[in-house]
Design an enzyme around this catalytic site. Structure first.
Site, PDB file in Angstrom:
ATOM      1  N   CYS A   1      24.757  38.895   6.244  1.00  0.00           N
ATOM      2  CA  CYS A   1      26.047  40.019   5.766  1.00  0.00           C
ATOM      3  C   CYS A   1      26.170  40.386   4.479  1.00  0.00           C
ATOM      4  O   CYS A   1      25.696  39.464   3.669  1.00  0.00           O
ATOM      5  CB  CYS A   1      26.950  38.731   6.636  1.00  0.00           C
ATOM      6  SG  CYS A   1      27.340  39.374   8.276  1.00  0.00           S
TER       7      CYS A   1
ATOM      8  N   CYS B   1      37.251  22.904   9.320  1.00  0.00           N
ATOM      9  CA  CYS B   1      36.128  24.152   9.654  1.00  0.00           C
ATOM     10  C   CYS B   1      34.659  23.595   9.113  1.00  0.00           C
ATOM     11  O   CYS B   1      34.224  23.030   8.467  1.00  0.00           O
ATOM     12  CB  CYS B   1      36.290  25.208   8.216  1.00  0.00           C
ATOM     13  SG  CYS B   1      34.993  26.224   8.351  1.00  0.00           S
TER      14      CYS B   1
ATOM     15  N   CYS C   1      21.755  30.803   6.433  1.00  0.00           N
ATOM     16  CA  CYS C   1      22.004  31.614   7.205  1.00  0.00           C
ATOM     17  C   CYS C   1      21.062  33.083   7.539  1.00  0.00           C
ATOM     18  O   CYS C   1      20.554  33.299   5.778  1.00  0.00           O
ATOM     19  CB  CYS C   1      23.121  32.142   7.314  1.00  0.00           C
ATOM     20  SG  CYS C   1      24.172  33.695   8.729  1.00  0.00           S
TER      21      CYS C   1
ATOM     22  N   HIS D   1      34.745  43.319  11.354  1.00  0.00           N
ATOM     23  CA  HIS D   1      34.870  43.677  10.199  1.00  0.00           C
ATOM     24  C   HIS D   1      34.437  45.456   9.844  1.00  0.00           C
ATOM     25  O   HIS D   1      34.709  45.891   8.460  1.00  0.00           O
ATOM     26  CB  HIS D   1      33.762  43.392   9.563  1.00  0.00           C
ATOM     27  CG  HIS D   1      33.322  41.762   9.000  1.00  0.00           C
ATOM     28  ND1 HIS D   1      34.637  40.572   9.269  1.00  0.00           N
ATOM     29  CD2 HIS D   1      32.738  40.586   9.067  1.00  0.00           C
ATOM     30  CE1 HIS D   1      35.163  39.596   8.668  1.00  0.00           C
ATOM     31  NE2 HIS D   1      33.211  39.155   9.133  1.00  0.00           N
TER      32      HIS D   1
ATOM     33  N   GLU E   1      28.590  22.949   3.891  1.00  0.00           N
ATOM     34  CA  GLU E   1      29.979  22.013   3.992  1.00  0.00           C
ATOM     35  C   GLU E   1      31.088  22.472   5.078  1.00  0.00           C
ATOM     36  O   GLU E   1      30.952  22.991   5.898  1.00  0.00           O
ATOM     37  CB  GLU E   1      30.318  23.772   3.348  1.00  0.00           C
ATOM     38  CG  GLU E   1      30.514  23.915   1.474  1.00  0.00           C
ATOM     39  CD  GLU E   1      30.282  25.247   0.906  1.00  0.00           C
ATOM     40  OE1 GLU E   1      30.624  25.548   1.485  1.00  0.00           O
ATOM     41  OE2 GLU E   1      29.423  25.654   0.135  1.00  0.00           O
TER      42      GLU E   1
ATOM     43  N   CYS F   1      33.606  30.040   2.037  1.00  0.00           N
ATOM     44  CA  CYS F   1      32.805  30.709   2.889  1.00  0.00           C
ATOM     45  C   CYS F   1      31.177  30.694   1.888  1.00  0.00           C
ATOM     46  O   CYS F   1      30.486  31.874   1.289  1.00  0.00           O
ATOM     47  CB  CYS F   1      32.805  32.316   2.822  1.00  0.00           C
ATOM     48  SG  CYS F   1      34.469  33.197   3.495  1.00  0.00           S
TER      49      CYS F   1
ATOM     50  N   CYS G   1      28.852  37.920   2.363  1.00  0.00           N
ATOM     51  CA  CYS G   1      29.031  36.080   2.433  1.00  0.00           C
ATOM     52  C   CYS G   1      28.159  35.607   1.767  1.00  0.00           C
ATOM     53  O   CYS G   1      26.580  36.026   1.718  1.00  0.00           O
ATOM     54  CB  CYS G   1      28.457  36.547   3.817  1.00  0.00           C
ATOM     55  SG  CYS G   1      28.489  34.767   4.866  1.00  0.00           S
TER      56      CYS G   1
ATOM     57  N   GLY H   1      26.774  29.443   8.027  1.00  0.00           N
ATOM     58  CA  GLY H   1      26.081  29.648   9.385  1.00  0.00           C
ATOM     59  C   GLY H   1      26.192  30.413  11.012  1.00  0.00           C
ATOM     60  O   GLY H   1      27.071  30.596  10.565  1.00  0.00           O
ATOM     61  N   GLU H   2      25.378  31.159  11.246  1.00  0.00           N
ATOM     62  CA  GLU H   2      25.560  32.154  12.652  1.00  0.00           C
ATOM     63  C   GLU H   2      25.393  30.965  13.993  1.00  0.00           C
ATOM     64  O   GLU H   2      24.065  30.354  13.958  1.00  0.00           O
ATOM     65  CB  GLU H   2      24.760  32.805  12.908  1.00  0.00           C
ATOM     66  CG  GLU H   2      24.927  33.867  13.975  1.00  0.00           C
ATOM     67  CD  GLU H   2      26.739  33.877  14.552  1.00  0.00           C
ATOM     68  OE1 GLU H   2      27.439  34.619  13.617  1.00  0.00           O
ATOM     69  OE2 GLU H   2      26.703  33.827  15.789  1.00  0.00           O
TER      70      GLU H   2
HETATM   71  N1  SAH Z   1      28.269  33.857  10.988  1.00  0.00           N
HETATM   72  C1  SAH Z   1      29.502  33.354  11.982  1.00  0.00           C
HETATM   73  C2  SAH Z   1      30.389  32.381  11.327  1.00  0.00           C
HETATM   74  C3  SAH Z   1      30.073  32.098   9.654  1.00  0.00           C
HETATM   75  S1  SAH Z   1      31.862  33.270   8.971  1.00  0.00           S
HETATM   76  C4  SAH Z   1      30.522  34.695  11.802  1.00  0.00           C
HETATM   77  O1  SAH Z   1      29.901  35.737  11.127  1.00  0.00           O
HETATM   78  O2  SAH Z   1      31.918  34.579  12.136  1.00  0.00           O
HETATM   79  C5  SAH Z   1      33.032  33.343   9.584  1.00  0.00           C
HETATM   80  C6  SAH Z   1      34.213  33.990   8.964  1.00  0.00           C
HETATM   81  O3  SAH Z   1      34.013  34.218   7.167  1.00  0.00           O
HETATM   82  C7  SAH Z   1      33.432  35.494   9.726  1.00  0.00           C
HETATM   83  O4  SAH Z   1      34.101  36.026   9.848  1.00  0.00           O
HETATM   84  C8  SAH Z   1      32.507  35.773   8.492  1.00  0.00           C
HETATM   85  O5  SAH Z   1      32.457  37.272   8.693  1.00  0.00           O
HETATM   86  C9  SAH Z   1      33.708  35.586   7.539  1.00  0.00           C
HETATM   87  N2  SAH Z   1      33.281  35.486   5.908  1.00  0.00           N
HETATM   88  C10 SAH Z   1      32.434  35.501   5.342  1.00  0.00           C
HETATM   89  N3  SAH Z   1      31.941  36.174   4.046  1.00  0.00           N
HETATM   90  C11 SAH Z   1      33.433  36.249   3.471  1.00  0.00           C
HETATM   91  C12 SAH Z   1      33.895  36.686   2.108  1.00  0.00           C
HETATM   92  N4  SAH Z   1      33.309  36.824   0.577  1.00  0.00           N
HETATM   93  N5  SAH Z   1      35.634  36.905   2.297  1.00  0.00           N
HETATM   94  C13 SAH Z   1      36.001  36.877   3.426  1.00  0.00           C
HETATM   95  N6  SAH Z   1      35.676  36.294   4.397  1.00  0.00           N
HETATM   96  C14 SAH Z   1      33.860  36.322   4.483  1.00  0.00           C
END
Ligand code: SAH
Length: 343
Positions: free
Chosen positions: A114, A103, A110, A214, A90, A331, A117, A157-158
């Site tokens: 987390c 974005c 990934c 976080h 996406e 996300c 996510c 992805g990271e």
């Molecule tokens: N892997 C990277 C980039 C992708 S996530 C990272 O961890 O930063 C992009 C951002 O969206 C990150 O800050 C992630 O923690 C946040 N994110 C992921 N799932 C989410 C959710 N359900 N609600 C709010 N933020 C979320």
């Protein structure tokens, strides 16, 4: 097959030399690719024989648009692309006052795990190539007819788990003969892979680094982010300070507000202590609930209180505006829907 979209002009020039073509062809091909050519046949100023040779040697790995959702509320557009091997990713196109922002995803899936996510639920399928990251930008520009001026690596992805490809992508995106996007207009978001953050610091690029923090302590953070077991909070903050000392770039901390988990007053106070005196920015993100997970978003009141505590301690804090909430823009949710057979 050669992944020509991941190559810069000098690399294409070496390829031309290898196949006995003049050097200037490299500039033509690089320009066609940046302008969004979808096949070698589009490259009308190349000889027919060169076009044929290229199509037998190289692959274009085009991102094919298979879903597009445009928000009626704010003009945000969410794309689902498919690459030739069937993997989908996406991107989200957003219009801000400071310019059009996209974005993009850096991996199909990934493996960071987390808990809040959606992108990580089915694990990592594979890394994206630099060309596949670039193509998300180029394809969105072609579809909207608008120039993208900012890129955020915050999709699925990271980025630092796909380090080399991401660095190559950043250089390609910044190439003044290509998309020519200044490094200050690119943000990279990471869950906190410290050894890679140090490597990135050495690259001394002027990008903005966002850290998905976080939680302000190891107990809370390890519960929601497995990476914290490898790189605990103290080490992460130390690494961030090192990054700042090397690049002089202010770091942005992303902080998801999860009801009863990360949004308490105690968390706010701990966060204020943790970041005290460090030139940074805290961006609070109200959790976007993922149906597979039992986590809830914070109340408005809890967010206000959190902001108040952080501001009082001298931190710069903002609450992320949620764009595209009517189109699953958050996300990894669209990709999952389609992969799970919801057409
Ligand atoms: N892997 C990277 C980039 C992708 S996530 C990272 O961890 O930063 C992009 C951002 O969206 C990150 O800050 C992630 O923690 C946040 N994110 C992921 N799932 C989410 C959710 N359900 N609600 C709010 N933020 C979320």
């Amino acid at each position: 097959m050669i992944d020509i979209k991941s190559m810069n002009e000098a690399e294409i020039a070496s390829l031309m030399a290898e196949i006995g073509e003049p050097k200037f062809r490299a500039g033509q091909i690089f320009k066609w690719l940046s302008d969004g050519a979808r096949s070698f046949d589009d490259m009308t100023n190349l000889s027919k024989s060169l076009r044929e040779k290229l199509s037998t040697m190289c692959e274009l790995r085009n991102a094919e648009m298979i879903r597009k959702q445009a928000s009626k509320v704010d003009g945000t557009i969410k794309y689902l692309w498919r690459f030739p091997d069937g993997n989908c990713v996406e991107s989200v196109f957003m219009e801000y006052k400071h310019g059009n922002t996209i974005c993009i995803s850096t991996q199909a899936g990934c493996r960071m795990g987390c808990k809040f996510c959606a992108s990580t639920l089915a694990g990592l399928k594979r890394n994206l190539t630099p060309g596949e990251m670039l193509d998300q930008v180029i394809a969105a520009q072609r579809d909207t007819g608008k120039r993208v001026s900012n890129i955020v690596l915050m999709g699925t992805g990271e980025p630092l788990d796909n380090y080399d490809n991401v660095i190559t992508f950043l250089k390609l995106a910044g190439d003044d003969k290509g998309l020519n996007i200044g490094m200050r207009h690119i943000s990279l978001s990471t869950c906190g892979i410290c050894d890679k953050i140090k490597m990135l610091a050495e690259e001394n690029m002027q990008i903005t680094l966002s850290i998905s923090l976080h939680a302000p302590d190891n107990e809370t953070r390890s519960k929601i982010m497995p990476i914290n077991n490898r790189f605990p909070v103290e080490e992460l903050i130390k690494t961030c300070k090192y990054y700042f000392s090397k690049t002089s770039r202010r770091i942005s901390f992303e902080y998801t507000m999860i009801d009863g988990v990360s949004d308490t007053e105690e968390c706010a106070r701990k966060l204020a202590t943790l970041l005290k005196g460090f030139p940074c920015h805290v961006n609070l993100i109200p959790l976007n609930p993922v149906s597979e997970r039992d986590l809830k978003t914070s109340s408005k009141k809890a967010i206000e209180r959190f902001v108040e505590i952080l501001s009082k301690s001298g931190l710069t804090v903002t609450v992320r505006r949620s764009l595209g909430s009517d189109i699953d823009a958050a996300c990894g949710q669209l990709r999952r829907k389609v992969e799970n057979g919801d057409k």
